[in-house]
Design an enzyme around this catalytic site. Structure first.
Site, PDB file in Angstrom:
ATOM      1  CE1 TYR A 117     126.651 -66.360  15.105  1.00 49.52           C
ATOM      2  CE2 TYR A 117     126.158 -65.298  17.198  1.00 49.52           C
ATOM      3  CZ  TYR A 117     127.039 -65.581  16.167  1.00 49.52           C
ATOM      4  OH  TYR A 117     128.303 -65.061  16.217  1.00 49.52           O
ATOM      5  NE  ARG A 132     127.226 -48.893  33.763  1.00 50.86           N
ATOM      6  CZ  ARG A 132     126.769 -48.698  35.005  1.00 50.86           C
ATOM      7  NH1 ARG A 132     125.531 -49.060  35.315  1.00 50.86           N
ATOM      8  NH2 ARG A 132     127.536 -48.173  35.936  1.00 50.86           N
ATOM      9  CE  LYS A 185     126.194 -60.146  11.997  1.00 58.06           C
ATOM     10  NZ  LYS A 185     125.595 -60.823  13.100  1.00 58.06           N
ATOM     11  CG  ASP A 212     118.082 -63.181  16.251  1.00 59.66           C
ATOM     12  OD1 ASP A 212     118.086 -62.313  15.361  1.00 59.66           O
ATOM     13  OD2 ASP A 212     119.126 -63.631  16.761  1.00 59.66           O
TER      14      ASP A 212
HETATM   15  N1  LCS Z   1     121.595 -63.355  16.165  1.00 62.64           N
HETATM   16  C1  LCS Z   1     121.874 -63.752  14.914  1.00 62.64           C
HETATM   17  C2  LCS Z   1     120.786 -64.370  14.090  1.00 62.64           C
HETATM   18  C3  LCS Z   1     123.149 -63.611  14.402  1.00 62.64           C
HETATM   19  O1  LCS Z   1     123.383 -64.014  13.159  1.00 62.64           O
HETATM   20  C4  LCS Z   1     124.170 -63.047  15.227  1.00 62.64           C
HETATM   21  C5  LCS Z   1     125.560 -62.906  14.753  1.00 62.64           C
HETATM   22  C6  LCS Z   1     123.831 -62.645  16.526  1.00 62.64           C
HETATM   23  C7  LCS Z   1     122.531 -62.794  16.964  1.00 62.64           C
HETATM   24  C8  LCS Z   1     124.855 -62.016  17.442  1.00 62.64           C
HETATM   25  O2  LCS Z   1     125.121 -60.722  17.035  1.00 62.64           O
HETATM   26  P1  LCS Z   1     126.514 -59.962  17.299  1.00 62.64           P
HETATM   27  O3  LCS Z   1     126.783 -60.049  18.764  1.00 62.64           O
HETATM   28  O4  LCS Z   1     127.568 -60.637  16.494  1.00 62.64           O
HETATM   29  O5  LCS Z   1     126.221 -58.569  16.857  1.00 62.64           O
HETATM   30  N2  LCS Z   1     125.810 -63.630  13.588  1.00 62.64           N
HETATM   31  C9  LCS Z   1     126.927 -63.759  12.940  1.00 62.64           C
HETATM   32  C10 LCS Z   1     127.045 -64.510  11.773  1.00 62.64           C
HETATM   33  O6  LCS Z   1     126.183 -65.188  11.248  1.00 62.64           O
HETATM   34  N3  LCS Z   1     128.256 -64.373  11.302  1.00 62.64           N
HETATM   35  O7  LCS Z   1     129.043 -63.637  12.138  1.00 62.64           O
HETATM   36  C11 LCS Z   1     128.250 -63.196  13.267  1.00 62.64           C
END
Ligand code: LCS
Length: 405
Positions: free
Chosen positions: A112, A59, A209, A184
């Site tokens: 988001y 951790r 992503k 972001d």
């Molecule tokens: N920031 C952005 C711009 C995102 O699109 C997402 C997830 C996150 C943060 C959070 O990331 P995660 O915890 O899912 O790794 N966006 C998603 C979307 O547009 N479709 O499914 C998840």
């Protein structure tokens, strides 16, 4: 070793790794361990006291995870990087690090859905307020800054409307007021946009992503421009809240990163081909792609992004009914949230990724029931266009009264 003198494309394949130190293994071993054995009680004491470097407990750090962090730091031109178990863990960690009760967070006009949910929770539980702004002019940004504004939280391009925020404008004003800027950068990937190079304080990614790129990991990455500050974050919020990445997921991300530049080029190329098709499709009403000349912030996108990337949003004539019928008519393209994978994915933000945002707020962000978001994958674009075409024909057949002129 390959360090400063090599280009980023080379760094993301070689940086920080010496095969000789790992039994000549070409790729970094997966250190799938929770803890590390000390050679003596005194060694353990010295490591805990910070008098001696070395591993303690996963951790607090792990060699596989550290290599990922080192490569990300290089890619985003930062001074420190931290890997997390999800994009949301990275978002919450950086916010917990920069804000305290009573502060205000100033956000881009859209964010988001789960980030929105997190900010609502901060407001309800900890008296940390937030507000949304177009951030188009100096006057408007200045007027929106409050005495208790602790940070600017920006997505650009914004999920899912693809609006662009002028980073150099926002950063210039924030610096004047001594306010931290968090960007972001998920939609651009570290390959197409580098906010730290423009003066931002933190950049974060849902590494789920483009960074991973293969649809099999949930992860987050945060890069900062101050090594001491990032170390503090590591030894406070990250250690004590504990949203760390697993070594195996870090290992997969290291693998994903090696092809990021190649994938981003092809995502962009395929998106360009799909865009040209969609622009001539009568059922498509409006189309949003940063490098399309009709995009309202096209010139800003050109200034701060190296290419338009793989995401296209568009509105379909016929509202929610047409949108859902269209999704149900696709066969190759998958109906799925997430983005940046080899597979082309399409989703309906109003009822999926952004459904937690109250309708009125959502409409203000430009997320209507007609809006669809496509993450263009790595398939042959002709196959994608054929799938889109046959789905539009089905919509036309089943909704013949929709005015497409
Ligand atoms: N920031 C952005 C711009 C995102 O699109 C997402 C997830 C996150 C943060 C959070 O990331 P995660 O915890 O899912 O790794 N966006 C998603 C979307 O547009 N479709 O499914 C998840």
């Amino acid at each position: 070793m390959h360090n400063k003198e090599v280009k980023k494309e080379t760094s993301l394949i070689h940086k920080g790794y010496v095969s000789k130190n790992h039994h000549d293994s070409l790729t970094i071993p997966l250190y799938q361990t929770s803890t590390f054995a000390f050679s003596s009680a005194e060694e353990g004491e010295r490591r805990f006291a910070g008098e001696e470097s070395g591993n303690i407990y996963s951790r607090l750090g792990n060699p596989t995870v550290s290599l990922l962090e080192e490569r990300m730091m290089e890619l985003e031109s930062g001074k420190g990087a931290l890997a997390f178990g999800s994009g949301m863990a990275a978002v919450s960690a950086v916010l917990l690090h920069v804000i305290k009760s009573g502060d205000h967070i100033m956000c881009s006009r859209g964010i988001y859905g789960c980030t929105f949910g997190l900010l609502e929770m901060f407001e309800e539980k900890f008296n940390i307020s937030h507000s949304f702004h177009a951030m188009e002019t100096e006057e408007e940004i200045e007027a929106a800054i409050r005495p208790n504004t602790a940070c600017l939280y920006i997505e650009t391009p914004i999920n899912p409307t693809m609006e662009i925020v002028d980073l150099s404008l926002v950063i210039k004003i924030a610096k004047k007021h001594g306010i931290k800027v968090i960007v972001d950068n998920t939609f651009s990937s570290p390959f197409l946009q580098n906010p730290l190079e423009m003066g931002a304080d933190y950049v974060l990614h849902s590494a789920t992503k483009y960074i991973n790129g293969h649809g099999d990991v949930i992860a987050g990455l945060l890069v900062g421009n101050d090594a001491d500050d990032m170390m503090k974050l590591r030894m406070t919020v990250q250690k004590d809240v504990g949203g760390i990445i697993s070594p195996f997921d870090a290992w997969l991300l290291i693998r994903g990163l090696k092809t990021l530049h190649v994938r981003m080029d092809r995502h962009t190329q395929n998106a360009g081909t799909v865009l040209s098709y969609l622009k001539n499709e009568p059922f498509v009403e409006n189309i949003y792609y940063p490098f399309d000349e009709s995009h309202p912030q096209y010139h800003i996108a050109k200034k701060q992004m190296k290419a338009g990337g793989g995401l296209i949003s568009f509105t379909i004539r016929g509202g929610k009914e047409a949108a859902q019928l269209f999704l149900n008519s696709l066969s190759l393209i998958k109906i799925a949230v997430s983005l940046g994978d080899a597979e082309t994915l399409i989703q309906h933000p109003a009822t999926m990724t952004h459904s937690v945002i109250p309708e009125m707020e959502r409409e203000k962000m430009g997320i209507t029931h007609s809006l669809l978001r496509v993450s263009v994958g790595l398939e042959h674009p002709e196959d994608l266009i054929n799938d889109l075409k046959q789905a539009f024909i089905k919509v036309q057949d089943q909704m013949p009264t929709t005015n497409v002129n």
